[in-house]
Design a protein around this motif. Structure first.
Motif, short mmCIF file in Angstrom:
data_model
loop_
_atom_site.label_atom_id
_atom_site.label_comp_id
_atom_site.label_asym_id
_atom_site.label_seq_id
_atom_site.Cartn_x
_atom_site.Cartn_y
_atom_site.Cartn_z
N GLY A 258 0.78 -1.22 0.00
CA GLY A 258 0.00 0.00 0.00
C GLY A 258 0.82 1.28 0.00
O GLY A 258 0.38 2.29 -0.54
N TYR B 252 -6.23 8.38 -4.47
CA TYR B 252 -7.34 7.56 -4.01
C TYR B 252 -7.09 7.19 -2.54
O TYR B 252 -6.04 6.62 -2.20
CB TYR B 252 -7.48 6.31 -4.86
N HIS C 166 -9.11 6.15 1.47
CA HIS C 166 -10.24 5.43 2.03
C HIS C 166 -11.50 6.29 1.96
O HIS C 166 -11.55 7.40 2.47
CB HIS C 166 -9.95 5.07 3.49
N ILE D 24 -5.71 -0.56 -8.69
CA ILE D 24 -5.56 -0.55 -7.23
C ILE D 24 -6.66 -1.40 -6.61
O ILE D 24 -7.80 -1.42 -7.08
CB ILE D 24 -5.59 0.89 -6.66
N ILE D 25 -6.28 -2.14 -5.57
CA ILE D 25 -7.21 -3.06 -4.89
C ILE D 25 -7.21 -2.71 -3.41
O ILE D 25 -6.14 -2.60 -2.79
CB ILE D 25 -6.77 -4.53 -5.07
N PRO D 26 -8.38 -2.54 -2.80
CA PRO D 26 -8.41 -2.22 -1.37
C PRO D 26 -7.64 -3.24 -0.54
O PRO D 26 -7.74 -4.45 -0.76
CB PRO D 26 -9.90 -2.25 -1.02
N ARG D 27 -6.84 -2.75 0.40
CA ARG D 27 -6.07 -3.64 1.28
C ARG D 27 -7.00 -4.43 2.21
O ARG D 27 -6.70 -5.53 2.63
CB ARG D 27 -5.09 -2.79 2.09
N PRO E 149 -11.94 -3.45 -6.81
CA PRO E 149 -10.75 -2.86 -7.43
C PRO E 149 -11.16 -1.74 -8.38
O PRO E 149 -12.31 -1.66 -8.82
CB PRO E 149 -10.14 -4.04 -8.21
N SER F 84 -6.74 3.05 -11.80
CA SER F 84 -6.08 4.28 -11.40
C SER F 84 -5.42 4.87 -12.65
O SER F 84 -4.42 4.36 -13.15
CB SER F 84 -5.04 3.99 -10.31
N SER G 73 -2.27 6.56 -5.00
CA SER G 73 -3.15 6.05 -3.95
C SER G 73 -2.42 6.01 -2.62
O SER G 73 -1.19 6.07 -2.56
CB SER G 73 -3.67 4.66 -4.31
N THR H 42 -4.34 2.66 1.73
CA THR H 42 -5.61 1.94 1.68
C THR H 42 -5.59 0.85 0.62
O THR H 42 -6.31 -0.14 0.72
CB THR H 42 -6.76 2.93 1.37
N TYR H 43 -4.75 1.03 -0.42
CA TYR H 43 -4.77 0.13 -1.57
C TYR H 43 -3.41 -0.55 -1.78
O TYR H 43 -2.35 0.01 -1.47
CB TYR H 43 -5.09 0.91 -2.85
#
Length: 519
Positions: A337, A381, A383, A407-410, A422, A425, A431, A434-435
């Motif tokens: 991230g 990007y 949260h 980007i993929i949320p953590r 996802p 971006s 980002s 968060t990602y």
């Protein structure tokens, strides 16, 4: 008798209830009995067999053991009262985790919370019997307990509150507690304690109960615990390694959905209970539960070439098919991230238009809310939304802000879609922590390639492989290790992936039933 009660400390039950941890899950009697059924029948006819529950809550394990011994020792000890006295004085022992659970356990086992009273079915000389509770202090160092990792700010309390410093894991010599050996150690330990981190951060402690029990070398050990250790993770990597390489675990019951074992209870990643036999080595009889369906196989806990426990045969066969292609892992192109150096938290000014974003090295940069203006030309990007920074202020990998990436949320969703949604971006964006960032180093992604990668991530096939690897909400790059990397010059769908890897109808059905659509 009136003097006895008037002189006795009588805690306020409501105060005790208010101090129960939400990780102290009570065991239903039917679950306790299924665990006891794994033990050899001969134990219930053995008047010298000893049993310990090191994490008594309701006393259900000791009560159900007592029922079996009372029946099993009829011939050896015909007199009922003599048999009861022998069982409760010589065979059953417990360590309660709180003052309230000590009272509950004694009431369940002795039919009286004070086993030296006339209401107890067997008479002891003190108020504890063989179910002890001792208030133990944490041992603080640098704000954390040396034994369990609990936060000093959270658990340094007055005498009226529970410390949750459990006796069983707050000693280096558990054998000194009762000064005896046990044939069977069985229980359902507390699962975690707050460690004072961000949000609801907590440290797992159930593994410490298992490890302490092994130190006593009982003939049999059985505990019901969260299944998160299958994949390791926070504080569990060494425990996972020792468990998966321990061929004395002869039986394992796995419940990916915890409510199949504990009705009405949600525990991310599910739960499991096991039987460890000190004097036996071999394969493990694994029962994978899915509602009323059970898949039973005899196999090693650790499959060849794997570093985590694979929960059922369908997953195993699917993984072998994927691995036979010898493709690189999708985790190879994922970056943690802080790829750009930004933390997640933003402190907004009172006008809600300007704020500061923290960086990994402790610096901070001014950001603007979701409005591109002047030199604030790069979208970040974060949260729950987005903000803008000056592109020149990106601490790390700023060149990638001008490229397409995914980007993929953590933070994932183990019980649902597996991954957070996802997103693409675009150039001119980066980002926060968060990602995780899918940014292949070595070639530039076009928009078409990025869109194809995005479509692949959304497939059920992709998310099913992630779910095999991890069962927690935290989704770092290593959570994607089982996912193969594809050629993103073409768009991938589940149907194409099923054909490519030659999946059977059973394997396809397993994926389709487990993973919902992601729009």
């Amino acid at each position: 008798m009136s003097d006895f009660y008037s002189n006795m400390y009588n805690p306020d039950v409501l105060t005790c209830l208010a101090n129960l941890s939400n990780d102290e899950v009570f065991t239903p009697p039917e679950v306790a009995n299924r665990m006891l059924d794994m033990l050899p029948e001969e134990l219930w006819h053995n008047s010298s067999a000893t049993f310990l529950d090191p994490a008594c809550k309701s006393g259900v394990f000791l009560r159900e053991i007592a029922k079996r011994l009372i029946e099993g020792l009829k011939e050896e000890i015909p007199d009922l009262q003599e048999r009861i006295d022998h069982i409760f004085h010589k065979q059953l022992y417990g360590i309660a985790i709180t003052e309230l659970t000590s009272l509950l356990s004694r009431r369940s086992v002795y039919c009286s919370k004070y086993p030296n009273s006339q209401y107890s079915i067997t008479l002891f000389e003190d108020t504890s019997g063989n179910i002890r509770y001792k208030r133990i202090p944490h041992r603080w160092q640098n704000g954390k307990c040396l034994f369990c990792g609990a936060s000093k700010s959270e658990y340094e309390r007055g005498d009226e509150l529970e410390t949750h410093a459990y006796e069983w894991i707050h000693t280096t010599k558990p054998e000194e507690i009762f000064k005896m050996k046990f044939d069977v150690i069985i229980g359902n330990p507390p699962y975690q304690l707050s460690d004072g981190g961000n949000g609801a951060s907590a440290t797992p402690i159930y593994q410490q109960f298992v490890e302490q029990a092994k130190k006593l070398k009982p003939r049999f050990l059985s505990m019901i615990i969260p299944a998160r250790w299958f994949a390791g993770g926070r504080g569990l990597d060494s425990f996972r390694n020792s468990m998966l390489h321990d061929d004395r675990i002869r039986v394992l019951h796995d419940f990916p959905t915890a409510s199949d074992c504990f009705p009405g209870v949600e525990i991310k990643g599910g739960v499991c209970y096991f039987l460890w036999k000190r004097d036996e080595h071999g394969l493990c009889l694994v029962s994978s539960h899915n509602g009323d369906q059970v898949e039973i196989t005899e196999r090693p806990l650790l499959e060849e070439g794997m570093e985590t426990f694979i929960r059922n045969d369908t997953q195993i066969s699917l993984l072998h098919k994927v691995k036979s292609f010898h493709e690189k892992s999708f985790s190879d192109i994922l970056n943690a991230g802080r790829f750009y150096g930004f933390h997640t938290k933003i402190e907004w000014d009172s006008d809600k238009k300007h704020g500061k974003i923290q960086t990994a090295d402790g610096k901070s940069f001014v950001v603007m809310s979701a409005t591109k203006e002047g030199n604030f030309d790069t979208k970040v990007y974060i949260h729950g939304g987005e903000c803008w920074v000056q592109g020149t202020s990106i601490p790390k990998n700023k060149d990638f802000s001008s490229k397409y990436k995914i980007i993929i949320p953590r933070s994932g969703n183990p019980g649902g879609s597996i991954l957070g949604k996802p997103k693409l971006s675009e150039p001119g964006s980066c980002s926060s922590n968060t990602y995780v960032v899918a940014a292949p180093i070595g070639y530039d992604m076009t928009e078409d390639i990025a869109q194809n990668m995005l479509a692949y991530i959304k497939t059920k096939f992709f998310r099913f492989l992630v779910a095999i690897k991890t069962s927690t909400q935290d989704m770092p790059p290593k959570a994607y290790e089982f996912v193969p990397l594809q050629d993103f010059n073409e768009c991938w769908t589940d149907e194409k992936l099923y054909r490519k890897y030659g999946l059977t109808e059973k394997e396809i059905e397993a994926i389709e039933k487990a993973i919902p659509e992601m729009i």
